[in-house]
Design an enzyme around this catalytic site. Structure first.
Site, mmCIF file in Angstrom:
data_model
loop_
_atom_site.group_PDB
_atom_site.id
_atom_site.type_symbol
_atom_site.label_atom_id
_atom_site.label_comp_id
_atom_site.label_asym_id
_atom_site.label_seq_id
_atom_site.Cartn_x
_atom_site.Cartn_y
_atom_site.Cartn_z
ATOM 1 N N GLU A 251 -7.557 -20.408 -16.857
ATOM 2 C CA GLU A 251 -7.957 -21.055 -15.606
ATOM 3 C C GLU A 251 -9.167 -21.928 -15.929
ATOM 4 O O GLU A 251 -10.173 -21.410 -16.420
ATOM 5 C CB GLU A 251 -8.312 -20.044 -14.520
ATOM 6 C CG GLU A 251 -8.639 -20.704 -13.191
ATOM 7 C CD GLU A 251 -9.606 -19.905 -12.312
ATOM 8 O OE1 GLU A 251 -9.552 -20.078 -11.085
ATOM 9 O OE2 GLU A 251 -10.404 -19.112 -12.861
ATOM 10 N N ASN B 169 -0.343 4.550 -0.197
ATOM 11 C CA ASN B 169 -0.944 5.816 0.265
ATOM 12 C C ASN B 169 -1.667 5.689 1.606
ATOM 13 O O ASN B 169 -2.502 6.516 1.949
ATOM 14 C CB ASN B 169 -1.926 6.329 -0.810
ATOM 15 C CG ASN B 169 -3.084 5.352 -0.994
ATOM 16 O OD1 ASN B 169 -3.066 4.244 -0.445
ATOM 17 N ND2 ASN B 169 -4.075 5.774 -1.764
ATOM 18 N N ASP C 38 -9.716 -15.925 -16.557
ATOM 19 C CA ASP C 38 -10.499 -16.373 -15.422
ATOM 20 C C ASP C 38 -11.615 -17.329 -15.870
ATOM 21 O O ASP C 38 -12.340 -17.029 -16.821
ATOM 22 C CB ASP C 38 -11.098 -15.146 -14.735
ATOM 23 C CG ASP C 38 -11.705 -15.459 -13.392
ATOM 24 O OD1 ASP C 38 -12.924 -15.295 -13.236
ATOM 25 O OD2 ASP C 38 -10.948 -15.886 -12.509
ATOM 26 N N ASP D 287 0.839 -1.197 0.000
ATOM 27 C CA ASP D 287 0.000 0.000 0.000
ATOM 28 C C ASP D 287 0.874 1.247 0.000
ATOM 29 O O ASP D 287 1.709 1.418 0.886
ATOM 30 C CB ASP D 287 -0.897 -0.017 1.256
ATOM 31 C CG ASP D 287 -1.698 1.270 1.412
ATOM 32 O OD1 ASP D 287 -2.088 1.577 2.560
ATOM 33 O OD2 ASP D 287 -1.904 1.970 0.391
ATOM 34 N N ASP E 112 -5.175 -10.006 -15.821
ATOM 35 C CA ASP E 112 -6.214 -10.999 -15.543
ATOM 36 C C ASP E 112 -7.417 -10.648 -16.417
ATOM 37 O O ASP E 112 -7.898 -9.513 -16.374
ATOM 38 C CB ASP E 112 -6.598 -10.946 -14.056
ATOM 39 C CG ASP E 112 -7.029 -12.301 -13.498
ATOM 40 O OD1 ASP E 112 -6.491 -12.717 -12.455
ATOM 41 O OD2 ASP E 112 -7.888 -12.939 -14.137
ATOM 42 N N HIS F 115 -4.530 -16.952 -5.161
ATOM 43 C CA HIS F 115 -5.390 -16.144 -4.275
ATOM 44 C C HIS F 115 -6.686 -16.868 -3.913
ATOM 45 O O HIS F 115 -7.491 -16.363 -3.144
ATOM 46 C CB HIS F 115 -5.738 -14.823 -4.973
ATOM 47 C CG HIS F 115 -6.495 -15.061 -6.228
ATOM 48 N ND1 HIS F 115 -5.944 -15.686 -7.336
ATOM 49 C CD2 HIS F 115 -7.785 -14.836 -6.553
ATOM 50 C CE1 HIS F 115 -6.869 -15.815 -8.271
ATOM 51 N NE2 HIS F 115 -7.995 -15.303 -7.826
ATOM 52 N N ASP F 116 -6.866 -18.095 -4.463
ATOM 53 C CA ASP F 116 -8.067 -18.902 -4.179
ATOM 54 C C ASP F 116 -7.765 -20.121 -3.315
ATOM 55 O O ASP F 116 -8.686 -20.859 -2.962
ATOM 56 C CB ASP F 116 -8.680 -19.413 -5.490
ATOM 57 C CG ASP F 116 -9.316 -18.319 -6.330
ATOM 58 O OD1 ASP F 116 -9.402 -18.507 -7.559
ATOM 59 O OD2 ASP F 116 -9.694 -17.287 -5.757
HETATM 60 O O1 TEU Z 1 -11.843 -18.719 -9.623
HETATM 61 C C1 TEU Z 1 -12.631 -19.718 -10.158
HETATM 62 C C2 TEU Z 1 -12.689 -20.846 -9.259
HETATM 63 O O2 TEU Z 1 -12.649 -21.920 -9.661
HETATM 64 C C3 TEU Z 1 -12.725 -20.551 -7.869
HETATM 65 O O3 TEU Z 1 -13.886 -19.978 -7.563
HETATM 66 C C4 TEU Z 1 -12.618 -21.774 -7.110
HETATM 67 O O4 TEU Z 1 -13.550 -22.689 -7.452
HETATM 68 C C5 TEU Z 1 -12.813 -21.500 -5.729
HETATM 69 O O5 TEU Z 1 -12.410 -20.297 -5.392
HETATM 70 C C6 TEU Z 1 -12.034 -22.462 -4.996
HETATM 71 O O6 TEU Z 1 -12.562 -22.367 -3.792
HETATM 72 C C7 TEU Z 1 -11.756 -17.554 -10.395
HETATM 73 C C8 TEU Z 1 -10.930 -16.543 -9.627
HETATM 74 O O7 TEU Z 1 -9.638 -17.057 -9.465
HETATM 75 C C9 TEU Z 1 -11.619 -16.309 -8.312
HETATM 76 O O8 TEU Z 1 -10.860 -15.485 -7.473
HETATM 77 C C10 TEU Z 1 -12.960 -15.678 -8.591
HETATM 78 O O9 TEU Z 1 -13.648 -15.551 -7.389
HETATM 79 C C11 TEU Z 1 -13.765 -16.535 -9.556
HETATM 80 O O10 TEU Z 1 -13.009 -17.006 -10.661
HETATM 81 C C12 TEU Z 1 -14.874 -15.713 -10.170
HETATM 82 O O11 TEU Z 1 -14.318 -14.718 -10.974
HETATM 83 CA CA CA Z 2 -3.574 2.076 -1.160
#
Ligand code: TEU
Ligand code: CA
Length: 576
Positions: A277, A31, A214, A29, A106, A349-350
């Site tokens: 993905e 700011n 995505d 971050d 993305d 991130h998932d």
């Molecule tokens: O994720 C798709 C996806 O498969 C995930 O939702 C996954 O099934 C789940 O998170 C696992 O628990 C993509 C992105 O990476 C995710 O961050 C988004 O939330 C989702 O698509 C919708 O855009």
């Molecule tokens: Ca910020």
């Protein structure tokens, strides 16, 4: 196995590249508003350059109401003010390029935000020209609009609840495979596709080097000739039908990806990097999607290995069996050995952080992290490092629902409680293990307040172990996890066998040791990883051939021996 032909030596650049994923909200971050941003990323490029990565994948930074942390886009050609401006973006891109790295965006085009002007128009009336840009359907016959089960199909949303919402204005339902603020685009409509291809060309003209796409295998739905969509099977204990067989790898997906390639990627001096993905994709599908001759995508993200500890659902956690992991990776390595290409990832991130999931984030945190990294990075494919993985950051270990921010986690908690499927403690335990927020706590840059992520109040809590686990403590420490990742990445850049060597799995039935060989033009690497906290014997077939081999990299300070591994030990030996 055929000897690598001359072609192999001109393999695409990304076969020896390593990609680093930045999740902007939690990276840095600049700011003090507690939310990571583009200038924050720019201020940390030294860290990425020192790590040696080749490509930065940016999770979404577009204008978005942030219902799903940016994966709900309201303007594809604008930067969300919380992340900065287009000028900030251009400056970041120029800086990345000046350091010899690439930047991949993305691409979130299975759905938009419900605040995107396209959807605002589409929902405004039954005969709006953009009505068919989304999936609108009438109430299920003989059902009362809004009544449970009156939805056009019985599909569940990935974020709990039904996958359809009734819009009182027109009395019709719209489809949203994710949150109700993420309506699915109708790719059957050529205008929709043309708009998306134009947007992609706009970003490529701005200089970006490719796209991570995505849930791109959800864009073709199995719509019937009469326009209806089929119900899904309701699995035991499920509240809704499983729609994935009706929108995963749908009937026109290959056609759309080939059209996209023709309209956006073909004929460019430098081929943009494309990674799709694809939840639920199989090896056979992936061979078709990543076969260069078919001009669809360069690689896919498959989900098999990140589902091996899932029971009835992702929040029903089961212990990993190493033989299951080897069977899965072994199939993907063999399946894409001749045609196509693999992506390699533990974290994103998932997913919860791998050191807490398949490793040991307590006593053996650093050893298990470097062992997991070694095993992954020495497979054949393009490795992805998720922010903080190079520091062996751990899961968040939140103890209260108030600490969570992720829509998937919060909706699951609320729905399971409401339907008496589990009590709070059980749900909190499963969130501690599997919530996406485990990956989304701020990156731990140093031991100062808020781990140096922000001078303000972070949008999600910093992991209190930041005083021990942070980048500043690891940059100049040759024995650190960060330094180990530098060496692994360097290996892929300097050893053709790592990028292009054939893969042979060993000890497939061993529940403790992961072992395989990579070979290219007479050079062989033996890779060993101990997935347990106890010493393990290693009984290799024709072990004697490795006598006199050279240890290329190991995660203990002194070289070990090939026939026994210490707790969480990783060894890579070379011969020839
Ligand atoms: O994720 C798709 C996806 O498969 C995930 O939702 C996954 O099934 C789940 O998170 C696992 O628990 C993509 C992105 O990476 C995710 O961050 C988004 O939330 C989702 O698509 C919708 O855009
Ligand atoms: Ca910020």
């Amino acid at each position: 196995m055929t000897e690598p032909t001359a072609a192999a030596v001109v393999a695409p650049w990304w076969t020896s590249a390593v990609v680093y994923q930045v999740y902007p909200r939690s990276f840095a971050d600049s700011n003090g508003d507690g939310i990571g941003d583009l200038r924050g990323i720019a201020s940390k490029l030294d860290h990425l350059q020192l790590l040696g990565v080749d490509v930065i994948w940016l999770s979404p930074v577009y204008a978005s109401p942030q219902d799903d942390a940016g994966y709900d886009i309201s303007d594809y050609r604008a930067i969300d003010p919380s992340f900065g401006t287009l000028e900030d973006f251009d400056a970041l891109l120029a800086d990345v390029h000046s350091r010899g790295m690439k930047l991949v965006m993305d691409l979130v085009v299975n759905h938009t935000s419900d605040e995107h002007p396209w959807f605002v128009e589409s929902r405004s009336s039954l005969d709006n020209p953009k009505r068919d840009w989304y999936w609108w359907r009438p109430t299920r016959p003989h059902m009362e609009p809004g009544a449970p089960g009156a939805e056009p199909t019985n599909w569940g949303s990935a974020f709990s609840g039904p996958a359809w919402d009734l819009d009182p204005l027109t009395g019709e339902y719209y489809l949203h495979l994710f949150s109700r603020k993420q309506p699915d685009l109708n790719w059957e409509n050529p205008q929709v596709r043309a708009e998306i291809y134009a947007m992609m060309r706009w970003w490529l003209a701005r200089g970006v080097d490719g796209f991570r796409m995505d849930v791109i295998n959800f864009i073709s739905k199995a719509v019937r000739a009469d326009g209806s969509l089929p119900d899904g099977i309701v699995h035991d204990g499920a509240l809704y039908g499983d729609g994935q067989p009706h929108f995963g790898c749908g009937p026109r997906l290959h056609e759309y990806l080939q059209e996209m390639h023709r309209e956006v990627f073909a004929g460019r001096d430098v081929a943009p990097l494309t990674v799709g993905e694809m939840p639920g994709v199989t090896v056979d599908d992936a061979v078709l999607f990543t076969d260069p001759a078919r001009a669809e995508v360069d690689m896919v993200f498959q989900f098999e290995h990140v589902g091996l500890d899932h029971g009835a659902g992702k929040f029903d956690v089961h212990p990993l069996r190493l033989t299951d992991l080897k069977a899965s990776f072994g199939r993907w390595q063999a399946g894409l050995a001749e045609v196509g290409w693999n992506s390699l990832y533990w974290d994103n991130h998932d997913q919860p952080r791998i050191v807490s999931r398949f490793g040991d984030d307590g006593e053996h945190r650093e050893l298990s992290a470097t062992m997991l990294a070694t095993v992954l990075h020495l497979h054949r494919g393009t490795p992805y490092v998720y922010q903080g993985e190079e520091l062996a950051m751990t899961n968040a270990h939140f103890t209260s629902i108030d600490s969570y921010r992720d829509i998937e986690s919060l909706n699951h908690y609320a729905e399971a409680l409401a339907h008496g499927q589990a009590n709070e403690d059980t749900l909190l335990a499963s969130l501690r293990a599997m919530s996406r927020d485990n990956a989304r706590t701020p990156v731990q840059w140093d031991a100062t307040a808020q781990a140096g992520f922000t001078t303000g109040e972070p949008w999600i809590a910093v992991n209190p172990n930041y005083r021990e686990i942070n980048a500043a403590a690891q940059h100049d420490d040759p024995g650190s996890v960060f330094s180990f990742y530098r060496r692994l990445i360097e290996l892929r850049h300097t050893e053709p066998v790592v990028a292009l060597g054939d893969f042979t799995m060993l000890l497939a039935d061993d529940e403790a040791v992961y072992a395989f060989v990579r070979s290219l033009e007479g050079t062989e690497l033996l890779v060993l990883g101990n997935f347990t906290g106890a010493a393990q014997p290693v009984t290799l077939p024709n072990a004697q051939v490795w006598a006199g081999a050279e240890l290329v990299i190991g995660n203990y300070s002194d070289p070990g021996v090939v026939d026994s591994l210490r707790p969480w030990e990783a060894q890579v030996w070379r011969r020839g």
